[in-house]
Design an enzyme around this catalytic site. Structure first.
Site, short mmCIF file in Angstrom:
data_model
loop_
_atom_site.label_atom_id
_atom_site.label_comp_id
_atom_site.label_asym_id
_atom_site.label_seq_id
_atom_site.Cartn_x
_atom_site.Cartn_y
_atom_site.Cartn_z
N ASN A 29 0.87 -1.18 0.00
CA ASN A 29 0.00 0.00 0.00
C ASN A 29 0.91 1.23 0.00
O ASN A 29 1.52 1.54 1.01
CB ASN A 29 -0.89 -0.03 1.25
N LYS B 284 0.11 4.32 -0.23
CA LYS B 284 -0.50 5.52 0.37
C LYS B 284 -0.26 6.71 -0.58
O LYS B 284 -0.33 6.54 -1.78
CB LYS B 284 0.06 5.75 1.77
N HIS C 218 -9.16 1.40 5.19
CA HIS C 218 -7.82 1.49 5.78
C HIS C 218 -7.87 2.42 6.99
O HIS C 218 -8.68 3.36 7.03
CB HIS C 218 -6.83 2.03 4.74
N GLU D 232 -6.20 4.85 7.88
CA GLU D 232 -6.11 6.30 7.60
C GLU D 232 -7.43 6.82 7.03
O GLU D 232 -7.80 7.97 7.27
CB GLU D 232 -4.92 6.56 6.67
N GLU E 253 -4.94 -4.76 10.82
CA GLU E 253 -3.86 -3.79 10.96
C GLU E 253 -4.08 -2.98 12.23
O GLU E 253 -4.86 -2.01 12.24
CB GLU E 253 -3.86 -2.82 9.77
N GLY F 290 3.04 2.38 10.63
CA GLY F 290 4.00 3.46 10.43
C GLY F 290 4.78 3.84 11.68
O GLY F 290 5.43 4.88 11.71
N SER G 248 3.89 -1.99 10.23
CA SER G 248 5.35 -2.05 10.39
C SER G 248 5.94 -3.40 9.99
O SER G 248 6.87 -3.89 10.64
CB SER G 248 5.76 -1.66 11.82
P1 PGA Z 1 3.23 0.42 7.52
O1 PGA Z 1 1.73 0.62 6.97
O2 PGA Z 1 3.73 -0.88 6.93
O3 PGA Z 1 3.98 1.61 7.05
O4 PGA Z 1 3.14 0.33 9.01
C1 PGA Z 1 0.86 -0.47 6.82
C2 PGA Z 1 -0.45 -0.01 6.25
O5 PGA Z 1 -0.91 1.10 6.60
O6 PGA Z 1 -1.08 -0.71 5.44
#
Ligand code: PGA
Length: 255
Positions: free
Chosen positions: A12, A14, A99, A101, A171, A177, A217
């Site tokens: 992903n 983003k 997601h 976000e 998640e 992140g 992560s």
């Molecule tokens: P990340 O994000 O691997 O940067 O923690 C995962 C995601 O939001 O799908």
């Protein structure tokens, strides 16, 4: 016993990698990533980079593409949105829905995610429904309850046949992140809880067919251990999917 679920390695991006960076990424990634038909590799580039990703992956049917979000209406006065039909026309096969976000930055509700899942299935694409609890919710011992609440409106609109088309990504918000990953044991416990909820709604056989991915992560050095846990069928990777070499390593970690 039902057939083993194929590992899914999903990136992903983003709001990263515009069209030029997308071309550069795939030149690097495709040179490093051997086609393998025992796993599914999928990227979710920003919508504006989708055409570049599509062109760059021509001739590599082992690499699939999806979009990060859709709106549930087919067309009309919805500035900034894109429809399932448009995503399909551009060559998308999967759609990220809900997601963290989308939920926490843009205020998307679980009822809205259900409408989006409905539209994605009606359009013949695969929804990847993202669920996960915040740190406060985990500390209040509500992780499983929150994930069940997020699944609820979606499960309510699915038929037993349609659930076979679903992918779920667990998640935890506190792991996205942040560099903090769920322990393999915590991830396995949450994946078991997701599958138990699916089984309660649709029976064990239908639940066993749904890939449940872990995200938060994931890096080249922890992907193999996470994916070795029972019920962890793959990974949804944010930051580490932006680096061609790192993501090629994560794809190899699927076994
Ligand atoms: P990340 O994000 O691997 O940067 O923690 C995962 C995601 O939001 O799908």
């Amino acid at each position: 016993m039902s057939a083993p679920r194929r590992p899914v390695l999903a990136g992903n991006w983003k709001m990263n990698h515009g069209p030029s960076e997308t071309v550069r990424f795939f030149a690097d990634f495709l040179a490093m990533h051997e086609p393998a038909d025992d796993r599914t590799v999928v990227f979710f580039p920003p919508a504006i980079s989708f055409a570049a990703a599509k062109e760059a992956t021509q001739g590599r049917p082992d690499v699939r593409l999806g979009v990060q979000n859709v709106y549930w209406e087919a067309s009309g006065a919805f500035t900034g949105e894109l429809s399932v039909g448009m995503a399909r026309d551009a060559g998308a096969e999967l759609v990220l829905i809900g997601h963290s976000e989308r939920r926490h930055v843009f205020g998307e509700t679980s009822a809205e995610t259900a409408k989006k899942v409905r539209a994605v299935l009606a359009g013949g694409l695969t929804p990847v429904l993202c669920v996960g609890e915040t740190l406060d919710e985990r500390q209040a011992d509500r992780a499983e309850a929150v994930v069940a609440e997020q699944l609820e409106p979606v499960l309510a609109i699915l038929s037993a046949d349609e659930v076979a088309e679903l992918v779920v990504a667990y998640e935890p918000v506190w792991a996205i992140g942040t560099g903090v990953t769920a322990t393999p044991q915590d991830a396995a416990a949450m994946h078991a809880a997701v599958r138990a909820r699916l089984a309660q709604a649709f029976g064990q056989e239908a639940a066993d067919a749904v890939p449940v991915l872990y995200g938060g992560s994931v890096k080249p050095d922890n992907a193999a251990e996470l994916m070795s846990q029972p019920g962890v069928d793959g990974v949804l990777v944010g930051g580490a999917s932006l680096d061609a070499q790192g993501f090629a390593g994560i794809c190899r970690a699927a076994g």
